[in-house]
Design an enzyme around this catalytic site. Structure first.
Site, mmCIF file in Angstrom:
data_model
loop_
_atom_site.group_PDB
_atom_site.id
_atom_site.type_symbol
_atom_site.label_atom_id
_atom_site.label_comp_id
_atom_site.label_asym_id
_atom_site.label_seq_id
_atom_site.Cartn_x
_atom_site.Cartn_y
_atom_site.Cartn_z
ATOM 1 N N THR A 153 -96.363 -26.024 84.303
ATOM 2 C CA THR A 153 -96.733 -24.652 83.973
ATOM 3 C C THR A 153 -98.236 -24.580 83.758
ATOM 4 O O THR A 153 -98.877 -25.595 83.497
ATOM 5 C CB THR A 153 -95.996 -24.178 82.697
ATOM 6 N N MET A 190 -102.391 -34.300 84.592
ATOM 7 C CA MET A 190 -102.021 -33.027 83.970
ATOM 8 C C MET A 190 -102.955 -31.982 84.584
ATOM 9 O O MET A 190 -104.106 -31.846 84.174
ATOM 10 C CB MET A 190 -102.213 -33.078 82.451
ATOM 11 N N THR A 191 -102.468 -31.278 85.575
ATOM 12 C CA THR A 191 -103.343 -30.355 86.299
ATOM 13 C C THR A 191 -103.811 -29.207 85.419
ATOM 14 O O THR A 191 -104.871 -28.630 85.661
ATOM 15 C CB THR A 191 -102.617 -29.794 87.533
ATOM 16 N N CYS A 192 -103.012 -28.843 84.418
ATOM 17 C CA CYS A 192 -103.418 -27.725 83.557
ATOM 18 C C CYS A 192 -104.706 -28.042 82.821
ATOM 19 O O CYS A 192 -105.524 -27.151 82.569
ATOM 20 C CB CYS A 192 -102.319 -27.420 82.546
ATOM 21 N N ALA A 193 -104.872 -29.299 82.433
ATOM 22 C CA ALA A 193 -106.068 -29.689 81.677
ATOM 23 C C ALA A 193 -107.025 -30.504 82.526
ATOM 24 O O ALA A 193 -108.022 -31.012 82.015
ATOM 25 C CB ALA A 193 -105.654 -30.489 80.445
#
EC number: 2.3.2.26
Length: 1888
Positions: free
Chosen positions: A1508, A1853-1856
């Site tokens: 997400t 973790m692509t979100c961060a």
């Protein structure tokens, strides 16, 4: 600490009844019989146990006061809430300034107690009987009364509490006459009993078990207690015991618990610190630290000292705590080290005079910490040293001692750019600035520091810093990456301190008012004699050093003089400019003649001085004249000539005239910032707050306005202004008479031979053009278009003159800027390019085609001279020189103002933004008055509405309409209590008199409704709006009331809500009485709140903590962050989303949907440049901010109330009300803040407004003013277009503008370049009288010619081929040299625009000056891409995104605001959707149909996956980009079956599934361009072309949404397609941009046609020659061309089977071009634009070039360099830059191919490309962390860490943007594992 205290204070103030209303019993309580005695003892601060420290009485009394205040009813008086706010502020004061703060706090509390006594006395009269009855019946079971008391319960308890407070004040234990409320007394007695038990346990000496148990209980109680619940805690009883236990060395547990208890006590009761210090706890804690026998005890002691040092730093310092916290630093963990250094920084805050005894031994330790690896420790160490240096500044010997420890060398190394890639890689902005300030202190006060810095070569370090700051050499550096103004000031100030002070009277530098006046020329001796006298008297060590080593001074000047001159010219900050002038003045004074001669070789100091003198800034006029005098003294022969050429003499002549009254006004008008003498009364009234250029705190007393200096009492008067003019005039006259005496009135003393020669050439050129024009007219009447011999010869003559002019400009010493401006070159060239029509009569449509041909011929001829074909490599082309001269002229002439709101002036960086956002967090007070003569509506003026400043007037209308309409149903809300309906009040009726309603009912009403807010004009959000009546008049008449300055304290929105019903409407008109504001507040009677307004809330403070609220955005109910919308598609293959889309829109017409039409109505037509009238300041807001309906999220588009009902009507529904202010109609789309600011600006003249007069006063009290807006019904008389220029477009026009204006107007934007040149106009409403107009017009012409250069060059070659001068077609492909785009960037305007758009309040009010819009629209090339991008983000997407962007920018500098309320102002609403990964295209169509027109940020998830946030969203756009490139869609042209991979960004990874899916991808080596579809294509729904149209509409939405949300696409669009997006027309020459083969062939065919026309025109029989014309040896007929579109045989160009031959070749070419780039793609482009316009206006993209647009949309393509990677990557959690694994990773990243880099980016971030700016701007920053082994058995088996890690794969973790990298043993293994993870990890998001 601060946050906790604030929340406690809020909790206290919000409590409905006090739990601490009983008097605080002292801890020595032994029984109930002694209660009265204890109360007396407590009030007199006595204790039976121990002597009480002096400050304890204040503490105890304040605690009692707080108890009483908390008991007071919150909603019956302003004073109660004001008291709470004051208490909170005082505590913050104590943290910073203990002693002084306590005195102020004591005074404030005394005043508050007096008010409380008065208030209690009133309530005693009102409720004595009820209170007595209640007190008689009250018992310990008071809880049961909660449900029975009704309205009376809170009021009775409030009255009882107030009575207790009064009796307690009277003393003698009288407060016991009234018992406390049951809850309070029961809990207090229970707490007291527990405290007594704990205290006895602590005193149980010899029973360590009891003591440990008591300490544990005490720690537990203190850790969960609040300041109010512990109000009865006896500090004086507990602290001595705890200090004794702290020395209990036999039991470490007791010592630890005692230290912990003291820590908690200081935390929860900050006022207890005084007692803790008094009883000797500090020395005990220091002893525990120095012995460091028990680590946990030492750490706890550190925590306690940190708390104490915040309140009592000096006591800690004297106890030896500074060395104690630093001595054993290496033994602690990093977190504890930070605590230690934070404590040390607290102790250094206010050092006493004898501080050196305690500090000096710590300096070596602190200096060594400047090399520490942890940034926080380094930061605190630098703060300590900076504070120590500032304390020792008056003592040179102490500073020398400081410098002896290597401090200067270490600090200089830290600020050096070579040290850590830009100097700030590991330092925050504040730390970096502090280090520079530290060096300034050492340089100014320490001879040793001064010497060390100069020998270190500090000037070269400062040069590197400033050159990298974006303000000097390279104007293209992003302003977002440039240093804050306060940092630049400190750097320049350091340079200033590195030079010795000047002898008094030599140069009157702008440091104070007096210096300017007293340093007049007449009183000053010449520099040489003055210097000699100083030498004889005394030579300072600094001067001696520079005298002994003159090379140091020379190097200093060579390094810094050019940079300082550039900073002066480009800075918009007056203080920085003044400091630059100070350094330059010192440098000139101390340099010898030979040094100055070498300096002026690199820097044109004469031109600089001419600019300063022309600037008319009085603070620098006298110093500039004195610098000029120094130069004339030292080098008279050189400067006597140069001063004439550069215009210094001319500027001095103008200054001589300034002293004459008739010439006073031009002085004031030309200034860049604040016009000075012609001041309105309003401006003079507020001039103490005026500060136009953002002066820094270092010189706060010196506003950079023309009202000079700090002494407003003297200089803000006409007398002072006259004196100043006299001083300047006399100085100028003395200078002129001494060095340039005029001979008998000769006015041409400033005219040189070069200038005369240039003027003559320009006269010849103009005469030749006019003569040509006259003859041309006569000829054309007879024979139409003329191409006669006389014309050709005349053109040759004209171009010869131009060649001479360019030669004169380009020659050796060149022409000075002054001569260039005065020569008339600009006007002459414009006249030439416009064929004699510049600034003359309009050109008729009939003559335009002929003039176009003539204009094109002149363009080609000019380019041959200015940009020659065979230009020498080493020689600068004449056109480049001309552009440079124009840029210098523009910088010299421009006076575009930087109009700043007041909070932005005195601050900089994050403080500036923070102040702007905090101002927006305050609600505005609005009085809504019925217009005079309006009889059909009710009057609402007796109520004051508190409203969000960013709410729109449309929202106000929705709120107001049901309350003022005359229908019966609307007049019956809940019946008001004790008052009449506000709308029916008689005109003179007031409600402030206590008799206007019964006290009981009014109080009861307020108690029940005090914390209520209404929801107004927002969607699914709460806007705090309160309403009340007051005693003031109804505010008719003037539109905006200018009230007297009222409460000036800091006020948050929650405070405003709590005191909303208590505020008084003050006006400028005198009140009926002479009572003070305090008296007025005390007399206010509570007023009714309309029931219809009220929405019950449990607690107002909940509003602050509600993360789901967004103050700004127009989020629809579906846009709730907690819900994810599952986008499910029908099972049928039919495109569900596209079908829906098609049914709602007409696909062929390009018309917008309802949402788009509303958006178009929302965005006030950008084609109307003067929509706000000629004043212009708000016209920009109307155009660029789209009326702020879309901007604020409260426009007419889709706003709903809490229940989801649409608040704002569609554009074709008429308004129910119209609003006016000051007689001017206001647009419904304006925000309240805009409407208010617009009136403030209209109330002043242009000079005041553009002078940067205050938009918001410095103390924020403007938000306490009450503003009046009139309302009335629309009728035939008033429902017209806006009189005041608020641009209230009619619905029909708005609806049309969505299609016609957005496409037609923009289509002509670039296509009309030639026409606008011929007409001699800029495409904006800049006044032609502006001195820069001609310069801007010529720059625009030259920039256009530069862009058209390849095309014009090709046409020239085509003409030569046609004439037979060229025989080979291969010669046509010659590349044309162009002027670099950087030459067109103006280094002075760039920082101005960058500074202007950083002003949050100016953005919100729409008060950006009109020039911002005008210049970015007409001449975007003046600004670098980064600045235009920032402008675009600040104006195109609305306020919330603009503010959010500003916050992100500040956060990237490490100085972002952390204030929760400010963050909420710029927070964006998010809409989460979940889609199917297998049907991305269909899902996207549905998602965009539903959400593209909304302002919420779109976030995407996938069914069945856990990912997400940012990563999946970026991947969604990437996958969608790929799906939109599929050949099966029929959208794009495709190159013929060759297997060439695309060069422009789309090389696919060969990794299994993706490559299989990509076989259908269109092959387009030069980028994607729409496939042509014939006009006969079936447009009906379900047809292929219909789907193509919908796909282009989808692409438009997706592209706009990606730009709006800051996402990246992976769509390699061609340059030609971007040109169509930007509204530019394409022609034959553009085909080569996407189909090189076809484009080249068509160009060659066109050349054959040109040859044919030439042969036909020369006369004679050339028919056989024409028929034999060939294309590369092949006759046209033999090419077998048919009238079908090449590559698309189904596209019939012309009916019939005719073959193309030489006779119809021209028609064939025309039809192919038309089908390829015009008619064949028009409908697709219209669909794209209509989809785009549903999100935001596509015309806002026109400030970018096609290549920039691709960069903006698709990101960066450059390869990485190993050297720069480490600067932009963060290493954390086990890694640092020196870790072996990191070194290997950086090497691997640098070796990756372009394809592998794309794959790496996709793997780590979710997108295959980096954003514009690359890794440096990636947000969040790319972070590499250590990944621990997943196999736990490896360690047990004895395997090493690296061997174990070799089995693991990296994860992300692509979100961060986190890469979790195992510590692989070798580089080869890492490379192999990384590539494997990248290739196999695509296509899903799972937990890692």
């Amino acid at each position: 600490m601060e946050t906790r205290s604030r929340k406690r204070a809020e909790a206290t103030s919000a409590a409905p009844s006090s739990s601490s209303s009983s008097p605080p019993p002292p801890p020595s309580a032994s029984g109930p019989t002694t209660r009265s005695k204890r109360a007396r003892l407590s009030s007199s601060s006595s204790s039976s146990l121990a002597p009480t420290p002096p400050s304890s009485s204040t503490t105890t009394r304040s605690r009692s006061s707080r108890s009483a205040a908390a008991a007071a009813p919150m909603d019956t008086s302003t004073d109660s809430s004001g008291f709470r706010r004051g208490g909170r502020g005082n505590r913050g004061n104590n943290n910073d300034n203990s002693d002084k703060g306590k005195e102020k706090e004591h005074d404030v509390r005394i005043r508050e107690r007096e008010r409380e006594r008065d208030r209690a006395r009133e309530q005693l009269n009102m409720d004595a009987a009820a209170a007595a009855a209640r007190s008689a019946d009250e018992d310990d079971d008071n809880d049961s009364e909660d449900g029975n008391g009704g309205f009376m319960h809170p009021n009775m308890s409030s009255a009882s509490s107030a009575l207790q407070g009064l009796l307690r004040k009277l003393g003698a234990g009288l407060d016991d006459l009234l018992p406390s409320s049951g809850i309070g007394s029961a809990s207090s007695s229970h707490l007291n009993g527990r405290m007594k038990k704990i205290l006895s346990g602590l005193r149980a000496e010899g029973e360590e078990g009891k003591q440990v148990e008591a300490l544990t209980q005490l720690c537990e109680m203190l850790s969960i207690g609040t300041e109010d619940s512990l109000s009865t805690f006896s500090v004086d009883s507990f602290v001595p015991v705890l200090v004794g236990l702290l020395n209990h060395e036999s039991n470490p547990d007791i010592m630890l618990l005692a230290a912990r208890a003291l820590t908690h006590l200081c935390d929860v009761l900050p006022s207890s610190c005084a007692a803790v210090v008094h009883y000797g706890a500090v020395s005990c804690l220091v002893a525990r630290l120095l012995t460091i026998e028990y680590m946990d005890l030492a750490e706890q002691s550190l925590q306690a000292l940190k708390k104490i040092s915040q309140e009592h730093p000096t006591a800690c310092l004297r106890a030896g705590a500074l060395m104690a916290v630093l001595s054993y630093l290496d033994f602690f963990s990093t977190g504890v080290q930070r605590v230690a250094l934070s404590t040390a920084a607290n102790m250094c805050k206010k050092l006493p005079s004898d501080a050196s005894d305690y500090v000096m031994e710590a300096v070596p330790l602190l200096t060594n910490l400047l090399q520490y690896h942890d940034s926080k420790v380094l930061e605190y160490a630098s703060i300590c040293l900076t504070r120590i240096a500032e304390a020792f500044a008056p003592y040179p010997e102490k500073l020398d001692e400081l410098c002896n420890h290597g401090l200067v060398t270490q600090a200089a190394s830290l600020i050096s750019t070579s040290n850590s890639g830009g100097g700030q890689a590991s330092l925050s902005v504040s730390t970096y600035t502090g280090l520079i300030r530290l060096l300034s202190t050492c340089a100014s006060g320490s001879p040793l520091g001064f010497r060390t810095l100069l020998l270190l070569g500090i000037s070269s370090i400062l040069k590197d810093i400033l050159l990298g700051s974006g303000v000097s050499a390279n104007a293209s550096v992003s302003p977002a990456l440039s240093r804050p103004a306060d940092q630049i000031y400190e750097i320049v100030n350091l340079a200033n301190e590195l030079l010795p002070p000047l002898p008094e009277g030599v140069i009157s530098l702008p440091t104070s008012t007096n210096a300017l006046v007293k340093g007049s020329c007449q009183k000053k001796s010449s520099p040489s004699t003055s210097g000699k006298q100083e030498d004889i008297l005394k030579i300072s060590p600094r001067e001696k050093l520079l005298g002994d080593q003159p090379e140091l001074l020379q190097q200093f000047g060579l390094d810094l003089l050019p940079v300082l001159v550039q900073i002066y010219g480009s800075s918009v900050n007056g203080t920085i400019r003044h400091k630059c002038l100070s350094v330059i003045g010192k440098l000139m004074y101390f340099s010898s003649s030979e040094m100055i001669q070498s300096l002026i070789g690199d820097t044109n100091i004469s031109s600089f001085l001419a600019g300063v003198l022309a600037w008319k800034d009085p603070q620098v006029l006298v110093p500039a004249l004195q610098v000029a005098e120094i130069l004339m003294e030292k080098l008279p022969e050189t400067f006597s000539k140069v001063f004439v050429r550069e215009g210094v003499v001319h500027a001095v002549d103008q200054l001589v005239l300034v002293g004459k009254p008739s010439h006073a006004s031009p002085t004031d008008k030309d200034n860049d910032c604040v016009p000075g003498s012609a001041r309105s009364r309003r401006y003079r009234r507020r001039s103490s707050n005026a500060n136009s250029d953002g002066n820094q705190s270092e010189e706060p007393k010196n506003p950079a306005s023309l009202t000079i200096g700090a002494n407003h009492n003297s200089l803000d008067t006409p007398t002072a202004s006259f004196m100043l003019r006299e001083t300047v005039s006399s100085c100028a006259k003395a200078f002129k008479d001494k060095y340039f005496p005029s001979d008998g009135g000769d006015v041409d003393v400033g005219v040189t031979d070069d200038l005369l020669h240039l003027k003559n050439l320009c006269t010849k050129l103009t005469a030749g053009i006019d003569d040509h024009k006259v003859k041309g007219k006569g000829k054309s009447k007879a024979s139409g278009p003329f191409l006669g011999d006389f014309s050709a010869s005349k053109e040759e003559y004209l171009i010869g003159v131009i060649s001479e002019i360019l030669g004169e400009i380009s020659k050796g010493d060149g022409v000075s800027t002054f001569e260039f401006i005065g020569s008339g070159v600009v006007a002459a060239l414009l006249n030439y390019f416009s064929c004699g029509y510049f600034s003359k009569e309009k050109i008729s449509e009939l003559n335009l085609p002929k003039l176009r041909q003539e204009g094109l011929r002149r363009f080609k001829a000019f380019l041959e001279v200015a940009l020659p074909f065979d230009g020498n490599e080493g020689k600068v082309p004449p056109m480049t020189v001309l552009i440079q001269k124009l840029q210098n002229a523009l910088s010299s002439l421009e006076r575009f103002p930087v109009v700043l709101s007041h909070p932005s002036r005195s601050l900089s960086g994050s403080a500036r933004l923070s102040s702007g956002l905090s101002a927006l967090a305050h609600p505005l007070k609005l009085r809504l008055c019925r217009a005079s003569g309006e009889k059909t509506l009710r009057d609402y003026s007796s109520n004051i509405v508190l409203i969000d400043p960013l709410a729109s007037l449309a929202a106000v209308e929705e709120f107001l309409w049901p309350r003022v309409q005359r229908s019966e149903s609307a007049l019956k809300p809940a019946a008001p209590i004790g008052n009449t309906e506000p709308g029916t009040l008689p005109s003179g009726a007031g409600v402030s008199s206590p008799s206007s309603s019964t006290p009981a009912s009014t109080t009861r009403r307020h108690s029940s409704r005090s914390r209520s807010a209404i929801n107004i004009g927002d969607t699914s959000k709460k806007d705090p709006v309160h309403e009340k009546g007051t005693s003031s008049s109804k505010g008719k008449g003037k539109g905006v009331m200018k009230p007297a300055q009222a409460d000036k304290g800091p006020q948050t929105r929650s405070n405003a809500q709590k005191r909303a019903v208590l505020d008084k409407d003050t006006q400028m008109k005198p009140a009926s009485g002479d009572s003070s504001s305090e008296d007025e507040e005390l007399e206010i009677s509570p007023v009714d709140i309309d029931d219809a307004l009220v929405i019950e809330e449990d607690d107002i403070s909940d509003d602050e903590d509600d993360d789901n609220e967004d103050v700004l955005d127009d989020s629809l109910p579906m846009c709730t962050p907690d819900k994810v919308h599952d986008v499910k598609l029908a099972d049928s293959v039919d495109d569900d989303g596209l079908a829906t889309s098609g049914r709602q829109m007409n696909p062929a017409s390009g018309g917008t949907s309802g949402a788009a039409a509303a958006r178009a109505s929302d965005s006030i037509d950008t084609g109307i440049g003067n929509s706000y009238g000629s004043r212009g300041a708000l016209s920009f807001a109307a155009a660029a901010m789209a009326g702020l309906g879309a901007a604020s999220g409260r426009g007419i588009r889709g706003s709903r109330d809490l229940h989801g009902r649409t608040l704002n009507r569609s554009s074709d529904e008429p308004s129910k009300l119209i609003f006016t202010a000051a007689g001017k109609q206001l647009s419904r789309h304006l925000t309240i803040y805009q409407a208010v600011q617009r009136q403030l600006m209209l109330d002043e003249d242009d000079d005041d407004r553009f002078g940067g007069s205050d938009l918001v006063s410095s103390d924020g009290s403007r938000f306490n003013d009450i503003y009046t807006i009139m309302y009335q019904r629309p009728d035939s008389q008033v429902n017209r277009l806006s009189v005041g220029g608020a641009s209230s477009t009619t619905p029909s026009k708005s609806t049309k503008s969505a299609t016609t204006n957005s496409s037609v107007e923009s289509q002509s934007h670039r296509a009309s370049l030639l026409d606008s040149i011929l007409q001699g106009e800029l495409p904006c409403d800049l006044e032609k009288s502006n001195s820069t107009y001609n310069v801007l017009a010529l720059l625009r012409v030259l920039e256009g010619l530069n862009q058209l250069c390849p095309r014009l060059r090709a046409q020239t070659l085509s003409d030569r081929f046609a004439e037979g001068k060229i025989t080979s077609l291969d010669d046509l492909s010659t590349t044309a040299a162009k002027v670099p785009l950087d030459e067109f960037v103006n280094s002075k305007l760039t920082p101005k625009l960058a500074r202007q758009i950083q002003d949050a309040l100016a953005l919100c009010s729409g008060s950006l000056p009109s020039w911002c819009y005008q210049l970015t629209r007409a001449c975007p090339f003046l600004f670098p891409f980064q600045t235009r991008r920032q402008y675009f983000y600040s104006t195109a997407f609305g306020l919330s995104r603009a503010l959010n962007r500003l916050q992100q920018q500040q956060g990237a500098d490490g100085s972002g605001s952390t204030n929760e309320r400010e963050m909420r102002i710029g927070r964006l609403q998010r809409q989460k959707v979940r889609v199917s990964r297998n049907r991305i295209l269909d899902s996207a169509a549905k998602v965009m149909e539903m959400y593209s027109s909304q302002k919420a940020v779109l976030e995407v998830e996938y069914f069945g996956e856990v990912g997400t946030g940012l990563g999946p969203t970026l991947e969604f756009y990437t996958l969608l980009s790929h799906d939109l490139q599929k050949a099966s869609l029929g959208m794009w042209r495709s190159s013929s079956g060759d297997k060439v991979s695309m060069q422009i960004g789309r090389d696919e990874i060969e990794d299994g599934k993706p490559s299989a899916a990509n076989r259908d991808i269109v092959l387009a080596p030069l980028g994607l361009f729409p496939r042509p579809w014939p006009s006969t294509a079936d447009i009906s729904e379900g047809g292929q072309f219909h789907k193509v149209i919908e796909y282009f509409r989808l692409l438009g939405r997706v592209m706009a949404k990606a730009l709006q949300d800051g996402r990246l696409l992976d769509v390699p669009l061609s340059t030609a397609f971007y040109k169509l997006i930007l509204g530019q027309e394409l022609d034959l020459h553009d085909i080569v941009l996407f189909d090189a083969e076809l484009g080249k062939t068509l160009q060659e065919l066109r050349v054959v046609v040109a040859r044919k026309h030439y042969l036909e025109g020369v006369g004679g029989d050339n028919s056989s020659t024409i028929s034999d014309l060939c294309l590369r040896g092949c006759r046209i007929e033999d090419l077998s061309l048919e009238f079908t579109l090449p590559g698309y045989p189904e596209y019939i160009l012309r009916s019939g089977d005719e073959i193309v031959d030489i006779t119809n070749l021209e028609e064939y070419i025309s039809l192919v071009v038309d089908a390829t780039v015009k008619r064949g793609v028009t409908r697709q482009i219209e669909a794209f634009r209509s989809g785009f316009n549903q999100v935001f206006d596509i015309t806002s993209l026109q400030i970018f070039t096609p290549s920039e647009l691709d960069y903006l949309l698709c990101g960066r393509r450059e390869l990485w360099e190993v050297e720069t990677l480490a600067e932009h990557i963060k290493f954390d959690h086990g890694y640092n830059a020196k870790s072996p694994a990191i070194i290997n990773l950086l090497e691997i990243m640098g070796e990756l191919t372009a394809d592998q880099q794309r794959a790496f980016c996709q793997f780590v971030t979710g997108a295959p490309r980096l954003p514009p700016g690359g890794l440096a701007v990636l947000n969040p920053k790319l972070t590499i962390v250590r990944k621990h082994s997943s196999t736990s058995s490896a360690a047990a088996n004895g395997a090493g860490a690296s061997e174990t890690a070799d089995d693991d794969l990296p994860s992300v973790m692509t979100c961060a943007n986190y890469l979790k990298l195992p510590p692989y043993s070798t580089k080869e293994i890492m490379y192999k594992k990384l590539l494997y993870a990248i290739n196999e990890g695509q296509g899903s998001f799972d937990l890692s």
